[in-house]
Scaffold this motif. Structure first.
Motif, PDB file in Angstrom:
ATOM      1  N   ILE A  80      48.996  44.808  29.550  1.00 51.95           N
ATOM      2  CA  ILE A  80      47.746  45.400  30.062  1.00 51.95           C
ATOM      3  C   ILE A  80      48.085  46.633  30.892  1.00 51.95           C
ATOM      4  O   ILE A  80      49.033  46.625  31.688  1.00 51.95           O
ATOM      5  CB  ILE A  80      46.967  44.403  30.943  1.00 51.95           C
ATOM      6  CG1 ILE A  80      46.755  43.076  30.199  1.00 51.95           C
ATOM      7  CG2 ILE A  80      45.623  44.980  31.374  1.00 51.95           C
ATOM      8  CD1 ILE A  80      46.195  41.967  31.070  1.00 51.95           C
ATOM      9  N   ARG A  81      47.277  47.677  30.737  1.00 59.31           N
ATOM     10  CA  ARG A  81      47.465  48.899  31.527  1.00 59.31           C
ATOM     11  C   ARG A  81      46.114  49.406  32.002  1.00 59.31           C
ATOM     12  O   ARG A  81      45.169  49.489  31.221  1.00 59.31           O
ATOM     13  CB  ARG A  81      48.147  49.980  30.683  1.00 59.31           C
ATOM     14  CG  ARG A  81      48.565  51.218  31.450  1.00 59.31           C
ATOM     15  CD  ARG A  81      49.287  52.196  30.536  1.00 59.31           C
ATOM     16  NE  ARG A  81      49.864  53.289  31.269  1.00 59.31           N
ATOM     17  CZ  ARG A  81      49.192  54.383  31.628  1.00 59.31           C
ATOM     18  NH1 ARG A  81      47.913  54.516  31.299  1.00 59.31           N
ATOM     19  NH2 ARG A  81      49.788  55.343  32.304  1.00 59.31           N
ATOM     20  N   LYS A  83      52.836  51.563  22.188  1.00 59.33           N
ATOM     21  CA  LYS A  83      53.266  51.963  23.536  1.00 59.33           C
ATOM     22  C   LYS A  83      52.176  52.741  24.262  1.00 59.33           C
ATOM     23  O   LYS A  83      52.305  53.037  25.439  1.00 59.33           O
ATOM     24  CB  LYS A  83      54.550  52.780  23.454  1.00 59.33           C
ATOM     25  CG  LYS A  83      55.755  51.924  23.092  1.00 59.33           C
ATOM     26  CD  LYS A  83      57.053  52.689  23.245  1.00 59.33           C
ATOM     27  CE  LYS A  83      58.235  51.769  22.971  1.00 59.33           C
ATOM     28  NZ  LYS A  83      59.530  52.474  23.108  1.00 59.33           N
ATOM     29  N   GLY A  84      51.134  53.139  23.522  1.00 61.19           N
ATOM     30  CA  GLY A  84      49.981  53.738  24.165  1.00 61.19           C
ATOM     31  C   GLY A  84      49.107  52.636  24.762  1.00 61.19           C
ATOM     32  O   GLY A  84      49.522  51.489  24.906  1.00 61.19           O
ATOM     33  N   THR A  85      47.876  53.000  25.132  1.00 58.31           N
ATOM     34  CA  THR A  85      46.928  52.014  25.656  1.00 58.31           C
ATOM     35  C   THR A  85      45.795  51.858  24.663  1.00 58.31           C
ATOM     36  O   THR A  85      45.079  52.822  24.370  1.00 58.31           O
ATOM     37  CB  THR A  85      46.373  52.458  27.023  1.00 58.31           C
ATOM     38  OG1 THR A  85      47.465  52.679  27.923  1.00 58.31           O
ATOM     39  CG2 THR A  85      45.456  51.409  27.600  1.00 58.31           C
ATOM     40  N   LEU A  86      45.651  50.661  24.131  1.00 56.68           N
ATOM     41  CA  LEU A  86      44.604  50.397  23.149  1.00 56.68           C
ATOM     42  C   LEU A  86      43.271  50.147  23.856  1.00 56.68           C
ATOM     43  O   LEU A  86      43.167  49.264  24.717  1.00 56.68           O
ATOM     44  CB  LEU A  86      44.966  49.175  22.308  1.00 56.68           C
ATOM     45  CG  LEU A  86      46.244  49.279  21.467  1.00 56.68           C
ATOM     46  CD1 LEU A  86      46.497  47.963  20.729  1.00 56.68           C
ATOM     47  CD2 LEU A  86      46.148  50.421  20.470  1.00 56.68           C
ATOM     48  N   ILE A  87      42.287  50.944  23.495  1.00 54.36           N
ATOM     49  CA  ILE A  87      40.935  50.756  24.029  1.00 54.36           C
ATOM     50  C   ILE A  87      40.116  50.080  22.939  1.00 54.36           C
ATOM     51  O   ILE A  87      39.791  50.694  21.917  1.00 54.36           O
ATOM     52  CB  ILE A  87      40.312  52.107  24.433  1.00 54.36           C
ATOM     53  CG1 ILE A  87      41.179  52.774  25.511  1.00 54.36           C
ATOM     54  CG2 ILE A  87      38.889  51.910  24.926  1.00 54.36           C
ATOM     55  CD1 ILE A  87      40.746  54.168  25.869  1.00 54.36           C
ATOM     56  N   ILE A  88      39.818  48.819  23.142  1.00 54.06           N
ATOM     57  CA  ILE A  88      39.102  48.041  22.136  1.00 54.06           C
ATOM     58  C   ILE A  88      37.609  48.225  22.352  1.00 54.06           C
ATOM     59  O   ILE A  88      37.051  47.797  23.367  1.00 54.06           O
ATOM     60  CB  ILE A  88      39.506  46.558  22.218  1.00 54.06           C
ATOM     61  CG1 ILE A  88      41.017  46.433  21.969  1.00 54.06           C
ATOM     62  CG2 ILE A  88      38.721  45.721  21.222  1.00 54.06           C
ATOM     63  CD1 ILE A  88      41.548  45.032  22.125  1.00 54.06           C
ATOM     64  N   VAL A 133      51.415  47.856  13.869  1.00 50.79           N
ATOM     65  CA  VAL A 133      52.209  48.616  14.838  1.00 50.79           C
ATOM     66  C   VAL A 133      51.803  50.078  14.739  1.00 50.79           C
ATOM     67  O   VAL A 133      51.847  50.675  13.656  1.00 50.79           O
ATOM     68  CB  VAL A 133      53.722  48.484  14.561  1.00 50.79           C
ATOM     69  CG1 VAL A 133      54.526  49.314  15.564  1.00 50.79           C
ATOM     70  CG2 VAL A 133      54.157  47.023  14.623  1.00 50.79           C
ATOM     71  N   ILE A 134      51.399  50.669  15.867  1.00 55.78           N
ATOM     72  CA  ILE A 134      51.000  52.078  15.896  1.00 55.78           C
ATOM     73  C   ILE A 134      51.890  52.815  16.886  1.00 55.78           C
ATOM     74  O   ILE A 134      51.895  52.495  18.081  1.00 55.78           O
ATOM     75  CB  ILE A 134      49.522  52.242  16.301  1.00 55.78           C
ATOM     76  CG1 ILE A 134      48.622  51.493  15.315  1.00 55.78           C
ATOM     77  CG2 ILE A 134      49.137  53.718  16.358  1.00 55.78           C
ATOM     78  CD1 ILE A 134      47.177  51.408  15.745  1.00 55.78           C
ATOM     79  N   VAL A 135      52.666  53.759  16.378  1.00 57.46           N
ATOM     80  CA  VAL A 135      53.525  54.591  17.225  1.00 57.46           C
ATOM     81  C   VAL A 135      52.745  55.841  17.573  1.00 57.46           C
ATOM     82  O   VAL A 135      52.381  56.633  16.695  1.00 57.46           O
ATOM     83  CB  VAL A 135      54.827  54.963  16.487  1.00 57.46           C
ATOM     84  CG1 VAL A 135      55.705  55.839  17.367  1.00 57.46           C
ATOM     85  CG2 VAL A 135      55.574  53.709  16.060  1.00 57.46           C
ATOM     86  N   HIS A 166      47.971  59.002  25.221  1.00 57.25           N
ATOM     87  CA  HIS A 166      47.835  58.065  26.339  1.00 57.25           C
ATOM     88  C   HIS A 166      46.941  56.894  25.941  1.00 57.25           C
ATOM     89  O   HIS A 166      47.232  55.738  26.241  1.00 57.25           O
ATOM     90  CB  HIS A 166      47.254  58.791  27.546  1.00 57.25           C
ATOM     91  CG  HIS A 166      47.197  57.956  28.775  1.00 57.25           C
ATOM     92  ND1 HIS A 166      48.327  57.541  29.451  1.00 57.25           N
ATOM     93  CD2 HIS A 166      46.143  57.410  29.453  1.00 57.25           C
ATOM     94  CE1 HIS A 166      47.987  56.805  30.493  1.00 57.25           C
ATOM     95  NE2 HIS A 166      46.660  56.705  30.515  1.00 57.25           N
ATOM     96  N   ASN A 167      45.834  57.196  25.250  1.00 58.64           N
ATOM     97  CA  ASN A 167      44.893  56.171  24.825  1.00 58.64           C
ATOM     98  C   ASN A 167      44.730  56.205  23.313  1.00 58.64           C
ATOM     99  O   ASN A 167      44.795  57.272  22.692  1.00 58.64           O
ATOM    100  CB  ASN A 167      43.518  56.381  25.483  1.00 58.64           C
ATOM    101  CG  ASN A 167      43.580  56.225  26.994  1.00 58.64           C
ATOM    102  OD1 ASN A 167      44.318  55.394  27.510  1.00 58.64           O
ATOM    103  ND2 ASN A 167      42.806  57.034  27.705  1.00 58.64           N
TER     104      ASN A 167
END
Length: 812
Positions: A471-472, A422-427, A396-398, A402-403
């Motif tokens: 997804i965002r 709650k951010g957007t994870l860019i894999i 869990v990353i708080v 934004h990314n």
């Protein structure tokens, strides 16, 4: 008889009770089997010859005893604040008038902290009584203040008779072995903390409390769900909120039960240890030099101060958890010191500690199964080296960024179950390139939220067991006919569109999808049929113009949404909503928020609807809401209307018109419509208001107390107000004001008459009756008859009235 086999003994008792009339009182029934034995005795007896009063702590037992309409469940209410304060006074001083003024503030605080429970008040009252002296000295005041700061701890640790502990122990001893550690673990959370059940379940799994020992076809998460429900049924866990699927979303544990969990978990089971700042202000309790053998540690204040202690040794600690009231920034120079004491950590719950950079020491904690931390402004990347944490189950990353980049190949962590932010994870790791890892996410259940670009075929192929996905981004490729989403067996899907143009909509969703959330997709209302064909869809949330169109019209032909139970439409331009009688046959909960263009709500929804939630809707929907309510009431079903304070006017008018008690959630203490009621509260007319609400209406003391707290601005966001109570109070106060106005008018008229006639009122004792009676008869003035004693004054106009009444009676 005691030597008879059980069945023969039951038969003997049943025979003895035939043709008898009796009341059977059965106290503290623990299991269904016991009730069924009682039922076996009673079932052949003639109806009406007996009554049964049974108490139990277990909801399942109560439901079993009352099935087939054989009785009803009566849940005992708590005392109100006035009753709590009164009981505490009686227990400590024996009456309500002896409590010293200088101890009153602390006394009322103690009564409040007992949470209106009679047992707690009696126990703490007995403790306070033992400390009383003839005069209130400094020692007594200090003791009362200390108790008021932590009532539940004093109650458990200083209760010589152990009354509270014995009662909770009964419930604890009856728990099955697999639930005991789960229950005691609740003590790691601070007092009054609202516990996320999702987090609680992940922690239980990481701690090894959840085991699939019998090989049942259930995930560890599903087994943990059952544990939560069982603790709720046993009244050891209180439900704060439920999600759209009607599952427990947040919960809390009573303060006294929490202290029991802390005591047993620390002393008897050696399960965990809470560290806190010493009351005298110096150091910690227990002393940091004694922390060497602690296996699980929790701390909720002075957290950074703890890591500055040179003697702190937590090398054997398996878990470290902290839940402070506010987020705490970790200074860059102290990042390493936070992790230095640990070597064998499995659980690291520090989501309230904001790290400015990635703590490199994390890579060395190879036993980690649960990691939750907050990322500062410059902490925006999870490096490749994190793949050393191959046992990690929950990440869990708080972050406020934004990314957030994930450079590590997540498939290198085979035990991973949940990744959440709650951010957007860019894999960054490419899963569909030649030479990429062929490992599958065998246990991955949750991946939320990832960027739309990261949601490629390679990743989805490896995550084929995924159940929850967020997804965002630019959603066009994911909403086409060849979408990779169709290959998944998802149960929950949330999609947030970030592009200006709306994406195309086709049959892109997984066939077994149960929960769908769409946000800012701007799809055409004419395409709603695509969602209606999802035969397993139970929860649908449409947010931030998820659908729009030139005509802002939603038509449903009745062939879709067969399983939908929960529908939320938020921030929508919807104007017209038309459905057939066959539409939405299972819809029970409808939520409409910021739908200011909506003209009405389809009344045919009343066939299954039980709850309607409205926020920022136009008043023109009022007639349709009332029609729905009337239809549901006519069919003998319950209906709940929920609205926020911004919509006071609309639901209040509905309540006044219908005369029904609709429960409206209150989220603000500032209420224009209650202004004159607040004025009444400020003038300390609480007792008057309470008497009116409890004696002159059917409103209970709890509801009345809740209302009074509301009008004084002390209501919490999670609590509610019954607006019929408010209406009754308003009518009462309004009438009271009118009566006073009439009285003033009458007084003015009388004054004017007195001025004209020069009349003065004559009052005298009974000894002067004869003289004054003649005088009063001559004056011809009359007032309301009142009975006076010899010692009181008598108004002789009253005498004249009484005399006339007596003459007329004699004449008759």
């Amino acid at each position: 008889m005691s030597g008879l086999p059980e069945r023969q003994l039951l038969d003997k008792v049943r025979e003895e009770l035939k043709n008898q009339r009796f009341l059977l009182v059965v106290d503290d029934v623990w299991n269904i089997r016991t009730w069924r034995e009682i039922d076996y005795i009673l079932s052949p007896l003639s109806k009406g010859s007996f009554k049964v009063l049974m108490t139990t702590r277990h909801k399942d037992v109560a439901k079993e005893a009352t099935r087939l309409d054989r009785g009803e469940i009566c849940k005992l209410r708590k005392l109100d604040e006035e009753e709590s304060w009164e009981l505490l006074q009686l227990k400590v001083y024996g009456n309500k008038s002896s409590w010293p003024k200088e101890l009153e503030e602390d006394g009322k605080k103690i009564a409040k902290e007992c949470d209106r429970l009679p047992l707690a008040l009696v126990v703490i009252g007995g403790m306070l009584r033992s400390k009383l002296s003839t005069a209130v000295d400094t020692t007594t005041r200090d003791y009362f203040q200390n108790v008021s700061k932590d009532v539940h701890e004093h109650m458990l640790l200083q209760d010589k008779e152990e009354a509270v502990e014995k009662i909770i122990s009964l419930s604890y001893d009856k728990l099955p072995y697999y639930l005991r550690d789960c229950f005691l673990y609740l003590g790691v959370f601070p007092a009054g903390h609202h516990i996320s059940t999702w987090k609680l379940k992940c922690l239980w799994i990481a701690e090894g409390f959840i085991m699939n020992e019998h090989g049942v076809d259930s995930s560890l998460e599903e087994i943990a769900d059952g544990y939560v429900e069982e603790l709720v049924r046993r009244n050891l866990l209180k439900v704060i909120g439920k999600n759209a699927e009607d599952k427990v979303k947040t919960c809390c544990v009573h303060g006294t039960i929490r202290e029991f969990c802390k005591k047993v978990g620390r002393d008897d089971e050696k399960l965990f240890q809470e560290i806190r700042k010493s009351r005298n202000g110096g150091g910690f309790y227990p002393d940091v030099s004694n922390t060497r053998n602690f296996r699980r540690v929790c701390i909720h204040s002075a957290i950074l101060d703890l890591f500055k202690e040179e003697e702190l040794v937590l090398q054997k600690a398996r878990s470290f958890l902290c839940f402070p009231n506010n987020s705490i920034g970790v200074p860059p120079q102290h990042v390493s010191s936070v992790l230095d004491p640990f070597e064998l950590l499995r659980v690291f719950e520090v989501s309230s500690l904001e790290f400015p950079v990635f703590p490199r020491k994390l890579n060395e904690l190879i036993h980690l199964r649960y990691l939750a931390l907050a990322a500062g402004e410059n902490f925006t990347v999870l490096p490749k080296t994190v793949n050393k944490l191959w046992r990690l189950q929950t990440l869990v990353i708080v972050t406020l960024s934004h990314n957030f980049e994930i450079k590590v190949d997540l498939s290198d962590m085979p035990q991973l179950r949940h990744v959440k932010t709650k951010g957007t994870l860019i894999i960054k790791a490419k899963h569909d390139e030649a030479g990429s890892s062929k490992k599958y996410f065998k246990y991955l259940h949750t991946l939320s939220r990832i960027s739309a670009d990261s949601c490629d075929a390679g990743l989805m192929e490896k995550a084929k067991y995924l159940k929850t996905l967020g997804i965002r981004g630019q959603l066009d490729p994911l909403m086409s006919n060849d979408s990779v989403l169709k290959t998944l067996d998802l149960l929950k899907l949330k999609m947030i569109h970030t592009a200006a143009a709306s994406p195309p909509l086709s049959d892109c969703f997984p066939a077994n999808l149960k929960t769908l959330t769409l946000s800012a997709t701007k799809l055409d209302w004419n395409n709603m049929g695509t969602l209606g064909r999802l035969v397993h869809l139970q929860v649908l949330k449409l947010k931030e113009l998820a659908f729009k169109g030139e005509r802002e019209q939603w038509k449903d032909d009745g062939n879709g949404f067969r399983s939908l139970r929960y529908l939320q439409v938020e921030n929508s331009d919807l104007k017209t909503w038309k459905i057939t009688r066959e539409s939405f046959p299972s819809l029970g909960y409808l939520s409409l928020k910021t739908c200011i263009e909506l003209r009405d709500i389809p009344t045919t929804l009343s066939k299954s609807l039980h709850t309607l939630e409205i926020e920022s809707v136009a008043e023109r929907v009022l007639p349709s809401v009332k029609t729905i309510k009337d239809i549901i009431k006519k069919n003998g079903r319950k209906f709940e209307l929920v609205a926020t304070a911004k919509d006071q006017k609309l639901p209040q008018e509905l309540v006044v018109e219908s005369g029904e008690c609709s429960f409206l959630k209150q989220t603000s203490g500032e209420q224009e419509t209650l202004m004159h009621v607040q004025n009444a509260a400020e003038e300390e007319r609480h007792d008057e208001l309470m008497k009116m609400m409890t004696e002159e209406t059917n409103v209970g003391r709890d509801e009345a107390e809740e209302f009074i707290r509301a009008v004084t601005g002390n209501i919490k966001e999670e609590e509610g107000i019954n607006y019929e109570d408010i209406q009754l109070a308003q009518e009462y106060l309004s009438n009271m004001g009118k009566e006073k106005e009439k009285e003033k008018e009458k007084e003015k008229e009388k004054e004017k008459e007195k001025e004209k006639e020069g009349y003065d009122e004559l009052v005298a004792t009974a000894e002067d009756q004869k003289l004054l009676q003649e005088l009063v008869v001559e004056s011809g003035e009359f007032k309301k008859g009142k009975e006076k004693t010899k010692e009181e004054g008598i108004n002789y106009e009253d005498i004249q009235l009484n005399q006339q009444y007596s003459y007329s009676k004699m004449g008759k």
